[in-house]
Design an enzyme around this catalytic site. Structure first.
Site, PDB file in Angstrom:
ATOM      1  N   ASN A   1      -4.825  -5.685  12.110  1.00  0.00           N
ATOM      2  CA  ASN A   1      -6.433  -5.456  11.981  1.00  0.00           C
ATOM      3  C   ASN A   1      -7.014  -6.355  13.054  1.00  0.00           C
ATOM      4  O   ASN A   1      -8.160  -6.806  12.611  1.00  0.00           O
ATOM      5  CB  ASN A   1      -6.765  -5.881  10.579  1.00  0.00           C
TER       6      ASN A   1
ATOM      7  N   TYR B   1      -8.573  -8.589   5.895  1.00  0.00           N
ATOM      8  CA  TYR B   1      -9.633  -7.926   5.172  1.00  0.00           C
ATOM      9  C   TYR B   1     -10.418  -9.034   4.760  1.00  0.00           C
ATOM     10  O   TYR B   1     -10.672  -9.965   5.393  1.00  0.00           O
ATOM     11  CB  TYR B   1      -8.604  -7.394   4.066  1.00  0.00           C
TER      12      TYR B   1
ATOM     13  N   ASN C   1      -4.177 -10.599   5.912  1.00  0.00           N
ATOM     14  CA  ASN C   1      -4.004  -9.224   6.604  1.00  0.00           C
ATOM     15  C   ASN C   1      -5.475  -8.539   7.343  1.00  0.00           C
ATOM     16  O   ASN C   1      -5.587  -7.441   7.229  1.00  0.00           O
ATOM     17  CB  ASN C   1      -3.402  -8.249   5.758  1.00  0.00           C
TER      18      ASN C   1
ATOM     19  N   THR D   1       0.868  -1.541  -0.069  1.00  0.00           N
ATOM     20  CA  THR D   1      -0.225  -0.086  -0.019  1.00  0.00           C
ATOM     21  C   THR D   1       0.946   1.277  -0.022  1.00  0.00           C
ATOM     22  O   THR D   1       1.753   1.439   0.816  1.00  0.00           O
ATOM     23  CB  THR D   1      -1.002   0.050   1.089  1.00  0.00           C
TER      24      THR D   1
ATOM     25  N   HIS E   1      -6.657 -11.248  -2.672  1.00  0.00           N
ATOM     26  CA  HIS E   1      -6.156 -10.833  -1.115  1.00  0.00           C
ATOM     27  C   HIS E   1      -6.919 -11.620  -0.210  1.00  0.00           C
ATOM     28  O   HIS E   1      -7.999 -11.349   0.130  1.00  0.00           O
ATOM     29  CB  HIS E   1      -6.077  -9.350  -1.048  1.00  0.00           C
TER      30      HIS E   1
HETATM   31  C1  PHB Z   1      -1.060  -1.283   5.305  1.00  0.00           C
HETATM   32  O1  PHB Z   1      -1.192  -0.225   4.544  1.00  0.00           O
HETATM   33  O2  PHB Z   1      -0.587  -1.312   6.513  1.00  0.00           O
HETATM   34  C2  PHB Z   1      -1.495  -2.622   4.729  1.00  0.00           C
HETATM   35  C3  PHB Z   1      -2.085  -2.797   3.746  1.00  0.00           C
HETATM   36  C4  PHB Z   1      -2.559  -3.914   2.997  1.00  0.00           C
HETATM   37  C5  PHB Z   1      -2.115  -5.078   3.817  1.00  0.00           C
HETATM   38  C6  PHB Z   1      -1.492  -4.896   4.822  1.00  0.00           C
HETATM   39  C7  PHB Z   1      -0.999  -3.626   5.300  1.00  0.00           C
HETATM   40  O3  PHB Z   1      -2.446  -6.271   3.459  1.00  0.00           O
END
Ligand code: PHB
Length: 351
Positions: free
Chosen positions: A231, A176, A174, A23, A171
């Protein structure tokens, strides 16, 4: 071995060094990719495969405000400058397709409500255009809403191909939306999408069925992070989870399975790579903290088929050339990871 070629589904990669999704929050208003992003990705085209930052498959699902999307015709057109720039440099690029689920704060999405497998919020606060706010309690998804979400991933994949991408990475990591179904700390459902591993994985496999039907399994990768506590994620048995998923993924004949071996915060520990390798017959990509020497050892020992480098590629557009030459690396500057503009983005020097 890092510098030997590799067949990854439909693609022949010239080396085994993937650029991990990162990101960078440089998109324009309306979640539009732009010329600066094209320059950044093209600079890194010597990666065996470039994987983009997480990219929204639907409007109203922003978690970072300036991340890109792939749900409108304008975005498809704008991404073409990125894929063309990478291809012109001889590179290959997958788009990481993403739905943030409960991490899509309403304050970042015109009040659009956030949803998840269960009505459980992320702990703490989040940066929004209105300042720091407590994370928002998501609404638990109804069963009748799930097909449209699955379809959004498939449409995102079709749109990515229309934009010139060589494939997509789903994805599943993390914390999501897909991960919010996978891990039992976030998923407390009592219907067909919660409880057993089979049920928690149902949404992921519906997404993979739809995405592979849309663009072909040989152009689809998957990223998982069974240990990452980012998260507010936790699972009661990450090894059982990765073992189950790796085994079930064999029938998909994906381009690759991409596994994050550790936790951003080192709170949850364990070995998820050995069970991934033991159960998965396809191409396995490892990520997080691998250096040159450890990568070569892991490849030589057959523990991995490829390695993804995040901050390595962020700070070193020519990372493969540097590794090959045994050259020193630029250090990543965390203060510019998420700031606007070229500084800390396209100005890292090559050798
Ligand atoms: C982040 O911006 O910290 C981030 C974004 C997407 C991810 C993991 C971390 O999968």
């Amino acid at each position: 071995m890092l510098f030997s070629s590799l067949q990854a589904g439909a693609l022949t990669l010239p080396n085994r060094m993937l650029m991990a999704p990162l990101t960078r929050t440089r998109a324009d208003a309306g979640h539009m990719p732009n010329a600066l992003m094209a320059e950044y990705y093209a600079q890194r085209a010597s990666a065996g495969l470039v994987i983009t930052e997480c990219t929204m498959v639907a409007p109203g699902t922003s978690a970072f405000n300036a991340e890109p999307g792939i749900y409108s015709q304008e975005q498809i057109e704008a991404w073409k400058q990125v894929t063309a720039a990478v291809h012109a440099k001889g590179g290959r690029i997958f788009m990481q397709i993403w739905h943030a689920g409960r991490a899509a704060h309403p304050a970042m999405n015109d009040g659009h409500e956030n949803v998840s497998s269960s009505a459980i919020s992320i702990d703490g606060e989040v940066h929004t255009p209105q300042g720091k706010l407590p994370n928002a309690l998501p609404r638990e998804l109804r069963l009748d809403e799930i097909p449209a979400l699955v379809a959004a991933y498939a449409q995102g994949a079709r749109n990515a191909i229309a934009a010139g991408f060589d494939g997509v990475e789903v994805h599943g990591a993390n914390g999501y939306l897909i991960d919010q179904f996978l891990r039992d700390g976030a998923n407390k459902r009592t219907d067909a999408y919660g409880g057993s591993l089979e049920n928690r994985a149902r949404f992921l496999f519906e997404v993979l069925d739809a995405v592979t039907a849309a663009i072909g399994a040989d152009r689809v990768g998957l990223r998982l992070s069974p240990l990452n506590s980012y998260n507010s994620m936790i699972d009661s048995d990450p090894v059982a989870l990765i073992s189950f998923l790796a085994e079930r993924l064999n029938s998909y004949k994906l381009a690759y399975l991409h596994v994050m071996r550790s936790d951003f915060f080192q709170a949850q520990k364990g070995d998820v790579m050995s069970p991934a390798r033991a159960h998965y017959k396809g191409l396995l990509v490892g990520n997080m903290g691998y250096g040159l020497e450890e990568s070569q050892q892991a490849l030589a020992a057959g523990q991995l088929d490829a390695v993804a480098f995040g901050t390595g590629f962020l700070a070193n557009p020519d990372l493969p050339a540097r590794f090959k030459a045994g050259a020193a690396l630029n250090a990543p500057d965390a203060s510019t990871f998420y700031t606007p503009g070229a500084k800390g983005y396209t100005d890292y020097p090559t050798l």
